[in-house]
Structures are given as C-alpha cells and as structure tokens.
Write a protein that holds these residues in place. Sequence first.
Motif, mmCIF file in Angstrom:
data_model
loop_
_atom_site.group_PDB
_atom_site.id
_atom_site.type_symbol
_atom_site.label_atom_id
_atom_site.label_comp_id
_atom_site.label_asym_id
_atom_site.label_seq_id
_atom_site.Cartn_x
_atom_site.Cartn_y
_atom_site.Cartn_z
ATOM 1 N N GLY A 132 44.505 38.789 34.973
ATOM 2 C CA GLY A 132 43.313 39.343 34.307
ATOM 3 C C GLY A 132 42.266 38.273 34.075
ATOM 4 O O GLY A 132 41.071 38.487 34.287
ATOM 5 N N LEU A 133 42.715 37.100 33.639
ATOM 6 C CA LEU A 133 41.774 35.982 33.432
ATOM 7 C C LEU A 133 41.103 35.608 34.745
ATOM 8 O O LEU A 133 39.904 35.341 34.796
ATOM 9 C CB LEU A 133 42.514 34.772 32.846
ATOM 10 C CG LEU A 133 42.876 34.863 31.359
ATOM 11 C CD1 LEU A 133 43.931 33.829 30.996
ATOM 12 C CD2 LEU A 133 41.645 34.674 30.489
ATOM 13 N N GLY A 134 41.912 35.624 35.812
ATOM 14 C CA GLY A 134 41.359 35.287 37.127
ATOM 15 C C GLY A 134 40.294 36.285 37.544
ATOM 16 O O GLY A 134 39.232 35.906 38.059
ATOM 17 N N GLN A 135 40.583 37.546 37.283
ATOM 18 C CA GLN A 135 39.627 38.585 37.680
ATOM 19 C C GLN A 135 38.325 38.488 36.867
ATOM 20 O O GLN A 135 37.230 38.614 37.407
ATOM 21 C CB GLN A 135 40.257 39.961 37.479
ATOM 22 C CG GLN A 135 39.426 41.058 38.098
ATOM 23 C CD GLN A 135 40.285 42.213 38.555
ATOM 24 O OE1 GLN A 135 41.464 42.029 38.844
ATOM 25 N NE2 GLN A 135 39.720 43.388 38.597
ATOM 26 N N VAL A 136 38.477 38.239 35.580
ATOM 27 C CA VAL A 136 37.281 38.099 34.731
ATOM 28 C C VAL A 136 36.479 36.876 35.175
ATOM 29 O O VAL A 136 35.252 36.923 35.270
ATOM 30 C CB VAL A 136 37.691 37.993 33.238
ATOM 31 C CG1 VAL A 136 36.503 37.600 32.374
ATOM 32 C CG2 VAL A 136 38.255 39.318 32.757
ATOM 33 N N ALA A 137 37.180 35.803 35.467
ATOM 34 C CA ALA A 137 36.486 34.568 35.874
ATOM 35 C C ALA A 137 35.774 34.735 37.214
ATOM 36 O O ALA A 137 34.746 34.104 37.450
ATOM 37 C CB ALA A 137 37.488 33.416 35.952
ATOM 38 N N GLU B 123 31.975 34.450 29.933
ATOM 39 C CA GLU B 123 32.769 34.971 28.819
ATOM 40 C C GLU B 123 33.679 33.903 28.223
ATOM 41 O O GLU B 123 34.145 34.040 27.112
ATOM 42 C CB GLU B 123 33.600 36.164 29.279
ATOM 43 C CG GLU B 123 32.700 37.312 29.698
ATOM 44 C CD GLU B 123 33.443 38.610 29.905
ATOM 45 O OE1 GLU B 123 34.161 39.025 29.006
ATOM 46 O OE2 GLU B 123 33.270 39.204 30.976
ATOM 47 N N PHE B 124 33.932 32.852 28.989
ATOM 48 C CA PHE B 124 34.795 31.794 28.470
ATOM 49 C C PHE B 124 34.016 30.765 27.674
ATOM 50 O O PHE B 124 34.568 30.099 26.831
ATOM 51 C CB PHE B 124 35.518 31.081 29.622
ATOM 52 C CG PHE B 124 36.478 31.964 30.360
ATOM 53 C CD1 PHE B 124 37.771 32.130 29.898
ATOM 54 C CD2 PHE B 124 36.088 32.643 31.500
ATOM 55 C CE1 PHE B 124 38.655 32.949 30.565
ATOM 56 C CE2 PHE B 124 36.966 33.460 32.176
ATOM 57 C CZ PHE B 124 38.252 33.617 31.708
ATOM 58 N N VAL B 125 32.750 30.631 28.006
ATOM 59 C CA VAL B 125 31.991 29.535 27.400
ATOM 60 C C VAL B 125 30.973 30.000 26.375
ATOM 61 O O VAL B 125 30.351 29.188 25.736
ATOM 62 C CB VAL B 125 31.240 28.696 28.466
ATOM 63 C CG1 VAL B 125 32.233 27.983 29.357
ATOM 64 C CG2 VAL B 125 30.318 29.567 29.296
ATOM 65 N N ARG B 126 30.857 31.330 26.187
ATOM 66 C CA ARG B 126 29.869 31.771 25.199
ATOM 67 C C ARG B 126 30.256 31.195 23.838
ATOM 68 O O ARG B 126 31.429 31.053 23.518
ATOM 69 C CB ARG B 126 29.790 33.298 25.133
ATOM 70 C CG ARG B 126 30.985 33.932 24.483
ATOM 71 C CD ARG B 126 30.820 35.439 24.392
ATOM 72 N NE ARG B 126 32.088 36.068 24.108
ATOM 73 C CZ ARG B 126 32.647 36.120 22.908
ATOM 74 N NH1 ARG B 126 32.044 35.567 21.885
ATOM 75 N NH2 ARG B 126 33.810 36.701 22.737
ATOM 76 N N SER B 127 29.218 30.857 23.086
ATOM 77 C CA SER B 127 29.478 30.246 21.790
ATOM 78 C C SER B 127 29.886 31.304 20.801
ATOM 79 O O SER B 127 29.232 32.318 20.657
ATOM 80 C CB SER B 127 28.218 29.546 21.289
ATOM 81 O OG SER B 127 28.441 29.077 19.993
ATOM 82 N N GLY B 128 30.970 31.053 20.111
ATOM 83 C CA GLY B 128 31.403 32.026 19.112
ATOM 84 C C GLY B 128 31.733 31.357 17.809
ATOM 85 O O GLY B 128 32.495 31.855 17.030
ATOM 86 N N THR C 202 32.009 33.216 34.500
ATOM 87 C CA THR C 202 32.740 32.373 33.552
ATOM 88 C C THR C 202 32.030 32.343 32.199
ATOM 89 O O THR C 202 32.482 31.686 31.280
ATOM 90 C CB THR C 202 32.872 30.925 34.072
ATOM 91 O OG1 THR C 202 31.556 30.453 34.384
ATOM 92 C CG2 THR C 202 33.754 30.848 35.292
ATOM 93 N N PRO D 140 31.595 29.958 14.021
ATOM 94 C CA PRO D 140 31.115 30.563 12.785
ATOM 95 C C PRO D 140 29.711 30.086 12.445
ATOM 96 O O PRO D 140 28.920 30.833 11.906
ATOM 97 C CB PRO D 140 32.122 30.095 11.738
ATOM 98 C CG PRO D 140 33.357 29.749 12.519
ATOM 99 C CD PRO D 140 32.873 29.284 13.855
#
Lengths: 208, 197
Positions: free
Chosen positions: A46-51, A57-62, A55, A64
């Motif tokens: 799933g991670l591979g497919q999303v990537a 979604e992996f690096v967006r700042s979240g 990418t 606090p």
Amino acid sequence: MNQQQLIEDYVAGRLGEAEAEAFEVACLEDPELARQVEFEQRLKAGLGQVARGSTAEFVRSGSPLSWRLAAAASVVLFLCVGVYLWQRMPGAHAQVLAALTSDVQRDGPSMRLALVRGTESVPQLPAGKVRVEIVGLFDPGFHYSVMLDRLRQQHEVKNIATLYGQHPSSPVTLEVMLDGDQLAPGTYSLRVRKQASDDEALDFTFEK
Amino acid sequence: MDFIPGGELSRRIREGDVSAESELIRQFEPGLRVLLRRRTGGDHGLLQDLVQETLLVVIQRLRGVGIDDPQKLAAFAAQTARNLAIASLRKAERQKTDVDSEATERKPDSSRGVESQAGDLEAALAVRALLRELPQARDRLMLKRFYLEDHDKEHICQEMQLTEAAFNQALSRARRRFRQILEERGFAKRDLLNLGL
C-alpha cells in the motif's frame, strides 16, 4: 531472532531461500502468524502504491506548531472579516457619533440643536460628517454623555451609539460630530445627560 | 482457533470427514496467501486463483492417494502452492513470447486488471487513511524509509535522532492502526468469502 524481526526480514526479502521456505511452512501451521505477515505485506504494498502516485503524503507537514499557526491565522482572518463587515453595518459604526477633536471640523457642515419653545420645524441632518452644536445650559466642571437613538413608531427607541465624557465647549454649547452618511432616513434623538448627577436629560430631535 | 496436526487432518479427510476439509481450509488459507502474495507480484486476482487451486489440489490428494508423510501436510501444501505459482509464471511467460498478430492488436482485458488491482487499491486506501492520521511528519517519513527505501532501523534511528524503542513503538502503532483500518473495511471477511470454498 524474534518473530517480528523474522516477519520484517521475510517481507523485505532478506531471508535466504531455505529460511524463507521454512518460514512459509510456519505460516501455514500458524494462521495468526500468517495474518500478521500478510498485514505487513499489504502495508508495504500500500505504501508503495501511494508513493507511486505522489510522495507528498509522506512529507506534508503535520507538526502541532503548523496546526497552531494555521489556527491562529484563521482567527486573525475571521476577526478581520468580522471587523470589516461590522464597520460596513449602518448604525453599528463607532464613528457615527464622535467627539469634536480639531478646529478643522468646525469648517464643515453643521446642525444646531436647541430647545426653543414654539418651534415646530425639526432640524435636518445634512449628509457627510456634521458638527452638531447642542445649545443648553452646561456645567463646564462636569462630563456629559450623549446618546444617539433612533425613534420609531409607538415610542420604540433603538440606541445607535453613546458617547461618554464629553466636555461642553462653553457654558451654553456642547459639540459632537455625527456622520450623516451612516444613518438611514428617519427620526433621531440626541439625549444629553450630565454624568454622575440626577439632573434631567436634555432631548433633541432631528431628522435624516 | 486450535491447531489440528497434519496427520490427524490427513486421516480424517481420507475417511471422508467434510468438516476436516473445512478445518484444513481455515488453517492453511492465511499462510497460502502470504506465500503466494510474494510470488504473484500484487496480482490480487491471480493470488485468489492460486490459493483456491492449491487447496483443491491438496484436498483431492488427501481424498485420494494421500501424501507420503502426513505429519508434513503444511510443507506439502506450501510446496504445492510454490509449484502452482511457478507453473502460472511459466504460462504467463509463454503467452508473452508466443506472438499472435491478431491478439497484439486486440485491446487488453481490463476486467482482469481491475480485479487484480483491487487488493492493492484497498491497501493503498488504508495507507492513505493511516498517513492522514499520523500527526507527526517524522512518523510518515519513517514508514517511507523503512518499507519503501529498505533502510535498516539503526540507520533510520540515527537519521531521525530516535531511540530504537521509540522507533519500534511508532512502527508498532502504525501497524496496529493499519490492520484496524483494513479490518474495519471488511478486508478479512471479504477475502475469505472470495475463496468461495
């Protein structure tokens, strides 16, 4: 090697062929182990497919901090819009009634309000910023409050604005500024009261 | 669920006990999925077909001549699955090399593709949901490094200034949540139903 490590190595393809085959037999004999491995396989897939899509979604700042900044920006924006809308609302504007602050204001349009017996005509408020000269007997040692009300039918009174702490400009004159552009056509009243006293208020009526 | 030894399952199936066949399916199906998932390259449809085919072959063998060492029933089932996967791969390779001029001009069968991608799509949706829930950008990056870039734990811990305990904790949390999301979406139940056995 613990079981989790073995699962990770199998899914990552780090086990030798014989080791991997033995592990697969172990999975057939232990369905719960097999389920754990399958979730691991699917997580990786799933991670591979999303990537492959992006990418981002992996690096967006979240963090606090970012959320707090975003929330603060939203509050500021909300307040700015609120103030802007409030300022544009007729009758709610603080500057519809203001103190006289400079002599320049004496050069513009004016309206004189006085309690004169027998006078039937009602003063008309000109457009724009108008100096209102209220004539009466005032005590220069006191502060006065000036209340602007709109008079409606059946004695309904709606307060528009109130100004406190006004000093008379002379023993017989108290001056304030009114913005005629911000008042809808109708009948209005200015009520002048000596603050911290029981003296009766003076009421002046005018029309816009 | 209690584990029933291969010897007992083999004997009961040979004696015509239908409930033993159901037990065998329940016991072996998750492991076969693991084994075949690794060999089908994300083709969910092929995975389902091969799991079903393996179980049928094993049951028919046990109903018939049986196996040499019933105690090694799991190993026999695993080897059957591997052989079927290899055969399927060879068949696919042959289809690729046998040039059929008419076939090459035909449009590909998209229905098979949709079916084969369904499993991955579901996992991808669950991963997206998981990534959205992870509050720390660090945790998302950690998953990327570990699963996609195959960095080892020590290297990731150094890069992200994490203790190994913190790393394992974050990873374990992500795995639990991923499993929960998939289960909430009915992953486990639906896949068992898909077997149609």
